[in-house]
Design a protein around this motif. Sequence first.
Motif, PDB file in Angstrom:
ATOM      1  N   THR A 103       0.814  -1.212   0.000  1.00 14.53           N
ATOM      2  CA  THR A 103       0.000   0.000   0.000  1.00 14.53           C
ATOM      3  C   THR A 103       0.846   1.260   0.000  1.00 14.53           C
ATOM      4  N   THR A 104       1.920   1.263   0.820  1.00 19.86           N
ATOM      5  CA  THR A 104       2.724   2.483   0.979  1.00 19.86           C
ATOM      6  C   THR A 104       4.075   2.420   0.289  1.00 19.86           C
ATOM      7  N   GLY A 105       4.558   1.208  -0.006  1.00 20.09           N
ATOM      8  CA  GLY A 105       5.879   1.059  -0.598  1.00 20.09           C
ATOM      9  C   GLY A 105       7.008   1.149   0.416  1.00 20.09           C
ATOM     10  N   ARG A 106       6.675   1.312   1.694  1.00 17.66           N
ATOM     11  CA  ARG A 106       7.701   1.446   2.721  1.00 17.66           C
ATOM     12  C   ARG A 106       8.460   0.137   2.942  1.00 17.66           C
ATOM     13  N   ALA A 107       9.761   0.256   3.216  1.00 18.89           N
ATOM     14  CA  ALA A 107      10.558  -0.921   3.546  1.00 18.89           C
ATOM     15  C   ALA A 107      10.106  -1.475   4.893  1.00 18.89           C
ATOM     16  N   ARG A 108       9.937  -2.782   4.955  1.00 20.25           N
ATOM     17  CA  ARG A 108       9.537  -3.425   6.212  1.00 20.25           C
ATOM     18  C   ARG A 108      10.762  -3.737   7.069  1.00 20.25           C
ATOM     19  N   ARG A 109      10.591  -3.627   8.363  1.00 15.92           N
ATOM     20  CA  ARG A 109      11.610  -4.063   9.306  1.00 15.92           C
ATOM     21  C   ARG A 109      11.634  -5.590   9.317  1.00 15.92           C
ATOM     22  N   ILE A 110      12.796  -6.174   9.535  1.00 19.93           N
ATOM     23  CA  ILE A 110      12.948  -7.619   9.434  1.00 19.93           C
ATOM     24  C   ILE A 110      13.467  -8.190  10.748  1.00 19.93           C
ATOM     25  N   GLY A 111      12.936  -9.348  11.143  1.00 17.43           N
ATOM     26  CA  GLY A 111      13.404 -10.009  12.355  1.00 17.43           C
ATOM     27  C   GLY A 111      13.303 -11.513  12.219  1.00 17.43           C
ATOM     28  N   TRP A 112      13.934 -12.215  13.160  1.00 15.53           N
ATOM     29  CA  TRP A 112      13.810 -13.664  13.209  1.00 15.53           C
ATOM     30  C   TRP A 112      12.407 -14.043  13.683  1.00 15.53           C
ATOM     31  N   LEU A 113      12.043 -15.286  13.480  1.00 13.28           N
ATOM     32  CA  LEU A 113      10.745 -15.763  13.932  1.00 13.28           C
ATOM     33  C   LEU A 113      10.661 -15.658  15.455  1.00 13.28           C
ATOM     34  N   ASP A 114       9.507 -15.220  15.932  1.00 12.26           N
ATOM     35  CA  ASP A 114       9.297 -14.941  17.358  1.00 12.26           C
ATOM     36  C   ASP A 114       8.264 -15.934  17.906  1.00 12.26           C
ATOM     37  N   ILE A 115       8.739 -17.004  18.543  1.00 15.79           N
ATOM     38  CA  ILE A 115       7.838 -18.047  19.033  1.00 15.79           C
ATOM     39  C   ILE A 115       6.917 -17.554  20.158  1.00 15.79           C
ATOM     40  N   PRO A 116       7.400 -16.807  21.155  1.00 14.25           N
ATOM     41  CA  PRO A 116       6.474 -16.329  22.194  1.00 14.25           C
ATOM     42  C   PRO A 116       5.322 -15.497  21.625  1.00 14.25           C
ATOM     43  N   ALA A 117       5.633 -14.621  20.674  1.00 13.74           N
ATOM     44  CA  ALA A 117       4.583 -13.798  20.064  1.00 13.74           C
ATOM     45  C   ALA A 117       3.608 -14.652  19.264  1.00 13.74           C
ATOM     46  N   LEU A 118       4.122 -15.675  18.584  1.00 10.22           N
ATOM     47  CA  LEU A 118       3.262 -16.557  17.800  1.00 10.22           C
ATOM     48  C   LEU A 118       2.384 -17.435  18.695  1.00 10.22           C
ATOM     49  N   LYS A 119       2.913 -17.878  19.830  1.00 10.05           N
ATOM     50  CA  LYS A 119       2.092 -18.630  20.789  1.00 10.05           C
ATOM     51  C   LYS A 119       0.912 -17.770  21.246  1.00 10.05           C
ATOM     52  N   TYR A 120       1.203 -16.526  21.548  1.00 12.94           N
ATOM     53  CA  TYR A 120       0.184 -15.571  22.001  1.00 12.94           C
ATOM     54  C   TYR A 120      -0.894 -15.398  20.935  1.00 12.94           C
ATOM     55  N   ALA A 121      -0.467 -15.167  19.693  1.00 10.84           N
ATOM     56  CA  ALA A 121      -1.422 -14.949  18.607  1.00 10.84           C
ATOM     57  C   ALA A 121      -2.227 -16.210  18.297  1.00 10.84           C
ATOM     58  N   THR A 122      -1.568 -17.353  18.337  1.00  7.26           N
ATOM     59  CA  THR A 122      -2.247 -18.619  18.071  1.00  7.26           C
ATOM     60  C   THR A 122      -3.324 -18.893  19.113  1.00  7.26           C
ATOM     61  N   GLU A 123      -3.015 -18.586  20.356  1.00  8.76           N
ATOM     62  CA  GLU A 123      -3.966 -18.799  21.453  1.00  8.76           C
ATOM     63  C   GLU A 123      -5.162 -17.862  21.360  1.00  8.76           C
ATOM     64  N   ILE A 124      -4.903 -16.579  21.114  1.00  6.54           N
ATOM     65  CA  ILE A 124      -5.986 -15.594  21.037  1.00  6.54           C
ATOM     66  C   ILE A 124      -6.988 -15.947  19.944  1.00  6.54           C
ATOM     67  N   ASN A 125      -6.488 -16.430  18.822  1.00  9.87           N
ATOM     68  CA  ASN A 125      -7.365 -16.729  17.690  1.00  9.87           C
ATOM     69  C   ASN A 125      -7.972 -18.124  17.729  1.00  9.87           C
ATOM     70  N   GLY A 126      -7.504 -18.972  18.650  1.00 11.58           N
ATOM     71  CA  GLY A 126      -7.986 -20.352  18.642  1.00 11.58           C
ATOM     72  C   GLY A 126      -7.618 -21.043  17.350  1.00 11.58           C
ATOM     73  N   THR A 127      -6.389 -20.830  16.913  1.00 18.07           N
ATOM     74  CA  THR A 127      -5.938 -21.298  15.601  1.00 18.07           C
ATOM     75  C   THR A 127      -5.979 -22.819  15.483  1.00 18.07           C
ATOM     76  N   ASP A 128      -6.593 -23.299  14.425  1.00 18.97           N
ATOM     77  CA  ASP A 128      -6.715 -24.741  14.190  1.00 18.97           C
ATOM     78  C   ASP A 128      -5.602 -25.289  13.310  1.00 18.97           C
ATOM     79  N   GLU A 129      -5.166 -24.495  12.348  1.00 13.45           N
ATOM     80  CA  GLU A 129      -4.072 -24.912  11.475  1.00 13.45           C
ATOM     81  C   GLU A 129      -3.358 -23.683  10.956  1.00 13.45           C
ATOM     82  N   ILE A 130      -2.170 -23.900  10.402  1.00 11.80           N
ATOM     83  CA  ILE A 130      -1.311 -22.778   9.995  1.00 11.80           C
ATOM     84  C   ILE A 130      -0.865 -22.951   8.554  1.00 11.80           C
TER      85      ILE A 130
END
Length: 412
Positions: free
Chosen positions: A282-309
Motif C-alpha cells: 500500500t505504501t511502498g515502505r521498507a519493512r523491518r525484518i526479524g527472526w521468527l518470534d515463538i512467544p509472540a506466535l504462541k500468544y497470537a495462536t492462542e488468542i485466535n484459537g488457531t486450528d491450522e497454519i
Amino acid sequence: MRADIVVGLQWGDEGKGKVVDYLASLYNAVVRFNGGPNAGHTVIANNTSFTFHHIPSGALRGTKLFIAPGMLVNPEILNEEILSLKQLVSSFYLKIDSRTSLITPADVVLDKKIEELKGASSIGTTLRGIGPAYSSKALRISPRVVDVLNESFDFSIYKKLYNVEFESELWLKNAKKTLKDYASDVREELLEILSKQGNVLFESAQGTLLDPIYGTYPYVTSSNTTASYAFVSSGIPYKYSGKVIGVLKAYSTRVGKGPMPTEMSEDLAMVIREGGKEYGATTGRARRIGWLDIPALKYATEINGTDEIFITKLDVLSGIKELKVAVSYNIDGKEVENFSPLENIESAKAVYQNLDPIPKLYASDISYIIKNGWRAAPVQMRKYVSFIEESLRTKISYASLGAERGMTVKVE
C-alpha cells in the motif's frame, strides 16, 4: 456449512492474500471484515498480479465477494480498484453492506495532521484515514453507504468538529455513483449461503499483534484483527464457526514504529528484505525484518484459537548462513517465555535457539518440491517447520515456496 477464518498471526504482511486466493475455490463466498484500504493483499496467478485493498482476495477465483460493515470503504480508492479488476476478469459478484462506514477526504487530512502533531512519537500509519474514520464511526457522525445512497447525510457537524473543508457535494455524488450497484444487506446474503449448506471464508486484514486491544498498543491499527471479530463485523451467528487458519511468515516483519524483539541487523535484514520483496503493497515502505518470534506466535495462536497454519516465504530463508528462532525474552534481567503487550516489551531482548540453516533453493529445486511433495523438501526446512509446529502445538498444513499461487505444497 461453515464459516472459516484466515487471520494473520504477526504484524501483518504475512501473505493472507495468497492464502485466501489459494483456498477460495473451496468456498461459496469470501468476506473482508476489518480494516480498509490500508490493507494491500497481493495475489499472483496465471502470469497476473493484483493488489487488493478493499475487495476480497478471492476475486480471481470467481467466488462471491462481500465487504462486511465492520470494515471501512474509501469510495474513491474502491472505484479505482473496481476499474482495475474489470480489466482482469470479465465479471465478478461484489456486495458491500449498506451499514459500512465510509472514509472521507476529511479523514485522510486528519490522519496526516495527527501524525504531524505527534512528531517523534508518531506511529507510522498508512495515512489512509483509517483511525479518524473509525473514530467518526464511534462518534456516530460518519457517513455510511446507506446515507450516501439516500442522500441523507449532513456534513455540517463533521466539518465543524474536524475543521476540515472539502467539496462534500461532489464527494457525495461520486461516492453514490461508485456504491449504488454494490450496496446490499451482506448479513442476509451470507446467512442464505450458509442455510443452503454453502461455505464462507472470512479474510482478515493486518495481523493479531496490531489489534487495538491485544496488540502492542499504541503501535496498532484501528480495527480488531482477531478471528472472533469476523462474526461481530458480519452479523453471522457464532454457531456457523468453522476453523481458524492462521498465516505466518517464516520470519518476522513490521512496518512503522513499535516493539519488535527479534529485529535483526540491517546487513542481514537487507538480504532478506530484497529476497522477500519486503516493501509495503500500500505504501511502498521498507519493512523491518526479524527472526521468527515463538512467544509472540504462541500468544497470537492462542488468542485466535488457531486450528491450522499456513506458513509463507520459506524459500526466502534458503541460503541464509544462520537460522535462529526466538524462544523467550530477557526483560529487565528476567527470562520471560510469554509474550504480553502489558510487559515492558520494548526493552525485551530475544533469547534464541539456533537451527540448521536451509540450503539455497533455486527455481528448479522449488519446482521439484512442488511436483513431488513436502518430503522432497530439504531436511533442514522440514525440521524448521516441525520445530514451529511443536512450539505452537498447532499443525502447519501448507507451506508457500514462492509468490505464485501454484508455488504451494501441502505439509504431510
